[in-house]
Motif scaffolding. Structure first.
Motif, PDB file in Angstrom:
ATOM      1  N   MET A  71       0.820  -1.223   0.000  1.00  0.00           N
ATOM      2  CA  MET A  71       0.000   0.000   0.000  1.00  0.00           C
ATOM      3  C   MET A  71       0.851   1.270   0.000  1.00  0.00           C
ATOM      4  O   MET A  71       0.451   2.279  -0.564  1.00  0.00           O
ATOM      5  N   GLU A  72       2.008   1.229   0.640  1.00  0.00           N
ATOM      6  CA  GLU A  72       2.853   2.425   0.693  1.00  0.00           C
ATOM      7  C   GLU A  72       3.353   2.807  -0.705  1.00  0.00           C
ATOM      8  O   GLU A  72       3.243   3.969  -1.120  1.00  0.00           O
ATOM      9  N   VAL A  73       3.856   1.812  -1.460  1.00  0.00           N
ATOM     10  CA  VAL A  73       4.342   2.151  -2.807  1.00  0.00           C
ATOM     11  C   VAL A  73       3.175   2.493  -3.738  1.00  0.00           C
ATOM     12  O   VAL A  73       3.310   3.323  -4.644  1.00  0.00           O
ATOM     13  N   ALA A  74       2.019   1.873  -3.492  1.00  0.00           N
ATOM     14  CA  ALA A  74       0.830   2.219  -4.288  1.00  0.00           C
ATOM     15  C   ALA A  74       0.474   3.692  -4.069  1.00  0.00           C
ATOM     16  O   ALA A  74       0.164   4.430  -5.008  1.00  0.00           O
ATOM     17  N   LYS A  75       0.556   4.125  -2.811  1.00  0.00           N
ATOM     18  CA  LYS A  75       0.261   5.525  -2.475  1.00  0.00           C
ATOM     19  C   LYS A  75       1.262   6.456  -3.176  1.00  0.00           C
ATOM     20  O   LYS A  75       0.915   7.487  -3.735  1.00  0.00           O
ATOM     21  N   GLN A  76       2.545   6.062  -3.153  1.00  0.00           N
ATOM     22  CA  GLN A  76       3.583   6.882  -3.794  1.00  0.00           C
ATOM     23  C   GLN A  76       3.319   6.991  -5.301  1.00  0.00           C
ATOM     24  O   GLN A  76       3.461   8.067  -5.892  1.00  0.00           O
ATOM     25  N   TRP A  77       2.920   5.872  -5.918  1.00  0.00           N
ATOM     26  CA  TRP A  77       2.653   5.878  -7.368  1.00  0.00           C
ATOM     27  C   TRP A  77       1.556   6.894  -7.680  1.00  0.00           C
ATOM     28  O   TRP A  77       1.680   7.730  -8.590  1.00  0.00           O
ATOM     29  N   VAL A  78       0.482   6.841  -6.904  1.00  0.00           N
ATOM     30  CA  VAL A  78      -0.678   7.696  -7.177  1.00  0.00           C
ATOM     31  C   VAL A  78      -0.329   9.173  -6.932  1.00  0.00           C
ATOM     32  O   VAL A  78      -0.689  10.047  -7.737  1.00  0.00           O
ATOM     33  N   LEU A  79       0.404   9.457  -5.862  1.00  0.00           N
ATOM     34  CA  LEU A  79       0.770  10.854  -5.567  1.00  0.00           C
ATOM     35  C   LEU A  79       1.680  11.429  -6.648  1.00  0.00           C
ATOM     36  O   LEU A  79       1.511  12.580  -7.073  1.00  0.00           O
ATOM     37  N   ALA A  80       2.642  10.626  -7.102  1.00  0.00           N
ATOM     38  CA  ALA A  80       3.549  11.097  -8.158  1.00  0.00           C
ATOM     39  C   ALA A  80       2.766  11.348  -9.449  1.00  0.00           C
ATOM     40  O   ALA A  80       2.973  12.351 -10.140  1.00  0.00           O
ATOM     41  N   MET A  81       1.839  10.447  -9.774  1.00  0.00           N
ATOM     42  CA  MET A  81       1.058  10.618 -11.010  1.00  0.00           C
ATOM     43  C   MET A  81       0.108  11.809 -10.897  1.00  0.00           C
ATOM     44  O   MET A  81      -0.069  12.571 -11.861  1.00  0.00           O
ATOM     45  N   LYS A  82      -0.466  11.996  -9.706  1.00  0.00           N
ATOM     46  CA  LYS A  82      -1.370  13.144  -9.498  1.00  0.00           C
ATOM     47  C   LYS A  82      -0.608  14.461  -9.728  1.00  0.00           C
ATOM     48  O   LYS A  82      -1.068  15.343 -10.443  1.00  0.00           O
ATOM     49  N   GLN A  83       0.579  14.544  -9.146  1.00  0.00           N
ATOM     50  CA  GLN A  83       1.379  15.759  -9.318  1.00  0.00           C
ATOM     51  C   GLN A  83       1.771  15.957 -10.791  1.00  0.00           C
ATOM     52  O   GLN A  83       1.648  17.060 -11.340  1.00  0.00           O
ATOM     53  N   ALA A  84       2.207  14.868 -11.424  1.00  0.00           N
ATOM     54  CA  ALA A  84       2.604  14.948 -12.836  1.00  0.00           C
ATOM     55  C   ALA A  84       1.424  15.394 -13.703  1.00  0.00           C
ATOM     56  O   ALA A  84       1.560  16.251 -14.576  1.00  0.00           O
ATOM     57  N   ALA A  85       0.240  14.830 -13.429  1.00  0.00           N
ATOM     58  CA  ALA A  85      -0.945  15.161 -14.238  1.00  0.00           C
ATOM     59  C   ALA A  85      -1.349  16.614 -14.015  1.00  0.00           C
ATOM     60  O   ALA A  85      -1.629  17.349 -14.970  1.00  0.00           O
ATOM     61  N   GLU A  86      -1.339  17.048 -12.774  1.00  0.00           N
ATOM     62  CA  GLU A  86      -1.768  18.426 -12.489  1.00  0.00           C
ATOM     63  C   GLU A  86      -0.800  19.446 -13.095  1.00  0.00           C
ATOM     64  O   GLU A  86      -1.204  20.515 -13.523  1.00  0.00           O
ATOM     65  N   GLU A  87       0.481  19.083 -13.149  1.00  0.00           N
ATOM     66  CA  GLU A  87       1.454  20.013 -13.723  1.00  0.00           C
ATOM     67  C   GLU A  87       1.417  20.038 -15.251  1.00  0.00           C
ATOM     68  O   GLU A  87       1.610  21.085 -15.856  1.00  0.00           O
ATOM     69  N   THR A  88       1.166  18.870 -15.855  1.00  0.00           N
ATOM     70  CA  THR A  88       1.308  18.818 -17.318  1.00  0.00           C
ATOM     71  C   THR A  88      -0.029  18.930 -18.054  1.00  0.00           C
ATOM     72  O   THR A  88      -0.057  19.160 -19.249  1.00  0.00           O
TER      73      THR A  88
END
Ligand code: HEM
Length: 142
Positions: A93-110
């Motif tokens: 669950m920890e790495v799953a959370k990291q994946w989603v947070l990184a993708m959320k930030q990437a999506a919001e920026e790009t």
């Protein structure tokens, strides 16, 4: 159906985001963040040193997932992204959370001008990630 009504096909996410190029830009930012932010260190450690094949592969997958050309699936007959991930040794669950947070930030920026789109996309990815982690260990059920 009355004559005034017309049948319109729902717009594909692939078209709404603007095709392959914006997807590739989002994926590049995602791996750049994973590669540089301490918050994503565990997630980064699961990946190979060279992230360039993943930049290509995740872009191809998301292009198909959003309704664009299906090359990723055609090159991998019968591949299941869910069961492949459940078998990853350090999936949790920890790495799953990291994946989603990184993708959320990437999506919001790009993809900054379409918050409804990025919220829906990240929410669908979060459901997948949660299921990958909840069933880690190789369970093939969907
Ligand atoms: C639970 C969160 C996730 C983790 C921890 C994770 C981790 C990984 C890892 C470690 C790899 C192999 C990397 C390498 O060989 O260097 C991989 C591959 C991949 N992941 Fe994920 N992933 C997650 C969620 C997702 C989601 C939600 C998607 C799709 C929306 C996805 C799509 C892919 C694709 C397309 C590949 C490449 C597979 C291939 O083309 O053969 N991942 N992932």
């Amino acid at each position: 159906m009355s004559e005034a009504e017309t049948i319109t096909r729902p717009r594909l996410p692939f078209d709404r985001i603007g095709g392959r190029e914006p997807i590739a830009r989002m994926v590049d930012r995602f791996y750049d963040l994973m590669d540089s932010e301490a918050d994503y260190a565990e997630l980064r450690a699961m990946h190979a040193d060279d992230l360039s094949p993943m930049r290509e592969s995740l872009t191809d997958f998301l292009v198909a997932w959003m309704g664009g050309p299906r090359d990723w699936f055609e090159k991998r007959p019968g591949a299941c992204i869910m069961s492949a991930h459940r078998k990853l040794p350090d999936m949790n669950m920890e790495v799953a959370k990291q994946w989603v947070l990184a993708m959320k930030q990437a999506a919001e920026e790009t993809v900054p001008d379409d918050r409804e789109f990025t919220d829906n996309m990240v929410s669908a990815m979060a459901s997948m990630s949660k299921s990958m982690a909840a069933n880690a260990g190789g369970d093939d059920s969907h």
